[in-house]
Design a protein around this motif. Structure first.
Motif, PDB file in Angstrom:
ATOM      1  N   LEU A 193       0.846  -1.187   0.000  1.00 12.99           N
ATOM      2  CA  LEU A 193       0.000   0.000   0.000  1.00 12.99           C
ATOM      3  C   LEU A 193       0.884   1.240   0.000  1.00 12.99           C
ATOM      4  O   LEU A 193       1.896   1.296   0.711  1.00 12.99           O
ATOM      5  CB  LEU A 193      -0.901  -0.003   1.245  1.00 12.99           C
ATOM      6  N   ALA A 194       0.498   2.219  -0.805  1.00 11.85           N
ATOM      7  CA  ALA A 194       1.253   3.467  -0.911  1.00 11.85           C
ATOM      8  C   ALA A 194       1.304   4.183   0.440  1.00 11.85           C
ATOM      9  O   ALA A 194       0.346   4.152   1.217  1.00 11.85           O
ATOM     10  CB  ALA A 194       0.619   4.376  -1.958  1.00 11.85           C
ATOM     11  N   ALA A 195       2.428   4.844   0.691  1.00 14.91           N
ATOM     12  CA  ALA A 195       2.686   5.488   1.985  1.00 14.91           C
ATOM     13  C   ALA A 195       1.562   6.398   2.484  1.00 14.91           C
ATOM     14  O   ALA A 195       1.186   6.306   3.658  1.00 14.91           O
ATOM     15  CB  ALA A 195       4.012   6.247   1.928  1.00 14.91           C
ATOM     16  N   PRO A 196       0.980   7.274   1.663  1.00 15.33           N
ATOM     17  CA  PRO A 196      -0.049   8.177   2.202  1.00 15.33           C
ATOM     18  C   PRO A 196      -1.310   7.473   2.697  1.00 15.33           C
ATOM     19  O   PRO A 196      -2.123   8.078   3.391  1.00 15.33           O
ATOM     20  CB  PRO A 196      -0.389   9.087   1.014  1.00 15.33           C
ATOM     21  N   TYR A 197      -1.470   6.197   2.360  1.00 14.27           N
ATOM     22  CA  TYR A 197      -2.699   5.474   2.702  1.00 14.27           C
ATOM     23  C   TYR A 197      -2.516   4.474   3.837  1.00 14.27           C
ATOM     24  O   TYR A 197      -3.476   3.842   4.273  1.00 14.27           O
ATOM     25  CB  TYR A 197      -3.235   4.773   1.450  1.00 14.27           C
ATOM     26  N   MET A 200      -5.730  -1.728   4.392  1.00 16.32           N
ATOM     27  CA  MET A 200      -5.243  -3.064   4.049  1.00 16.32           C
ATOM     28  C   MET A 200      -5.946  -4.136   4.872  1.00 16.32           C
ATOM     29  O   MET A 200      -6.203  -5.232   4.361  1.00 16.32           O
ATOM     30  CB  MET A 200      -3.727  -3.156   4.215  1.00 16.32           C
ATOM     31  N   THR A 201      -6.299  -3.855   6.091  1.00 15.43           N
ATOM     32  CA  THR A 201      -7.035  -4.825   6.902  1.00 15.43           C
ATOM     33  C   THR A 201      -8.350  -5.183   6.214  1.00 15.43           C
ATOM     34  O   THR A 201      -8.712  -6.361   6.109  1.00 15.43           O
ATOM     35  CB  THR A 201      -7.293  -4.266   8.317  1.00 15.43           C
ATOM     36  N   ARG A 202      -9.058  -4.179   5.721  1.00 17.22           N
ATOM     37  CA  ARG A 202     -10.335  -4.426   5.044  1.00 17.22           C
ATOM     38  C   ARG A 202     -10.135  -5.141   3.706  1.00 17.22           C
ATOM     39  O   ARG A 202     -10.915  -6.015   3.343  1.00 17.22           O
ATOM     40  CB  ARG A 202     -11.094  -3.109   4.871  1.00 17.22           C
ATOM     41  N   VAL A 211      -2.160  -6.608  10.489  1.00 16.63           N
ATOM     42  CA  VAL A 211      -3.195  -6.709   9.450  1.00 16.63           C
ATOM     43  C   VAL A 211      -3.687  -8.148   9.358  1.00 16.63           C
ATOM     44  O   VAL A 211      -4.891  -8.423   9.315  1.00 16.63           O
ATOM     45  CB  VAL A 211      -2.645  -6.238   8.078  1.00 16.63           C
ATOM     46  N   LEU A 212      -2.754  -9.078   9.318  1.00 15.87           N
ATOM     47  CA  LEU A 212      -3.103 -10.486   9.183  1.00 15.87           C
ATOM     48  C   LEU A 212      -3.847 -11.002  10.415  1.00 15.87           C
ATOM     49  O   LEU A 212      -4.868 -11.693  10.291  1.00 15.87           O
ATOM     50  CB  LEU A 212      -1.843 -11.304   8.916  1.00 15.87           C
TER      51      LEU A 212
END
Length: 176
Positions: A98-102, A108-110, A142-143
């Motif tokens: 995932l890009a840094a600003p996000y 990413m969890t979703r 996240v996992l």
């Protein structure tokens, strides 16, 4: 297109995503936390990956990799299955960036929740694996939020920069 929530969705990668990949993947953090993404990331890397994505889609008759997009349609990340165990295997490896600003917003969890369910339902998988580097605990969180369990450290499991590296193997299994 698969809606994740009101701010992001996933869709198939397209030729036009190559410039976004070069923009976001020239990030040393992504390079340090992933195994197969080169640094510096060049346009030919993006084109090679997009070619691979097209081959996998053809072989599996459905996508195996998706672009993560914001509400304007800009590619901000990627998620997918490596298919390293083959088309007919009961298990596969999940990878993402995932890009840094996000980062740090739960995106990413979703995304991992939706894509994991896709793997179990559409690919008929019974086991999802996600090896992460020990220096990347955010990925482990996240996992874990998605029901993956850290099964242990696999020593010298991968090579990066010609050096053996340990990974923590996370896995999620489908229950009967």
């Amino acid at each position: 297109m698969i809606a994740i929530d009101s701010s992001v969705y996933i869709s198939e990668l397209t030729k036009g995503d190559d410039s976004a990949m070069v923009k976001w993947l020239n990030d040393e953090v992504i390079y340090q936390n992933t195994l197969r993404i080169p640094f510096p990331y060049k346009i030919e890397h993006a084109r090679d990956f997009l070619h691979y994505v097209r081959l996998m889609r053809k072989e599996h008759a459905q996508p195996t990799e998706w672009a993560i997009r914001n509400y304007t349609g800009e590619m901000i990340g990627c998620v997918g299955f490596s298919r390293i165990y083959g088309k007919y295997s009961h298990k596969d490896e999940l990878g993402y960036w995932l890009a840094a600003p996000y980062r740090g917003q739960g995106i990413m969890t979703r995304v991992v929740e939706v894509v994991s369910n896709w793997g179990f339902q559409r690919f008929g998988l019974w086991r999802l694996e996600a090896p992460i580097f020990p220096h990347n605990p955010a990925s482990g969180k996240v996992l874990e939020k998605n029901g993956f369990v850290a099964e242990g450290t696999l020593h010298n499991y991968v090579m990066k920069e010609n050096k053996p590296m340990d990974v923590i193997m996370y896995a999620k299994t489908k229950r009967l």
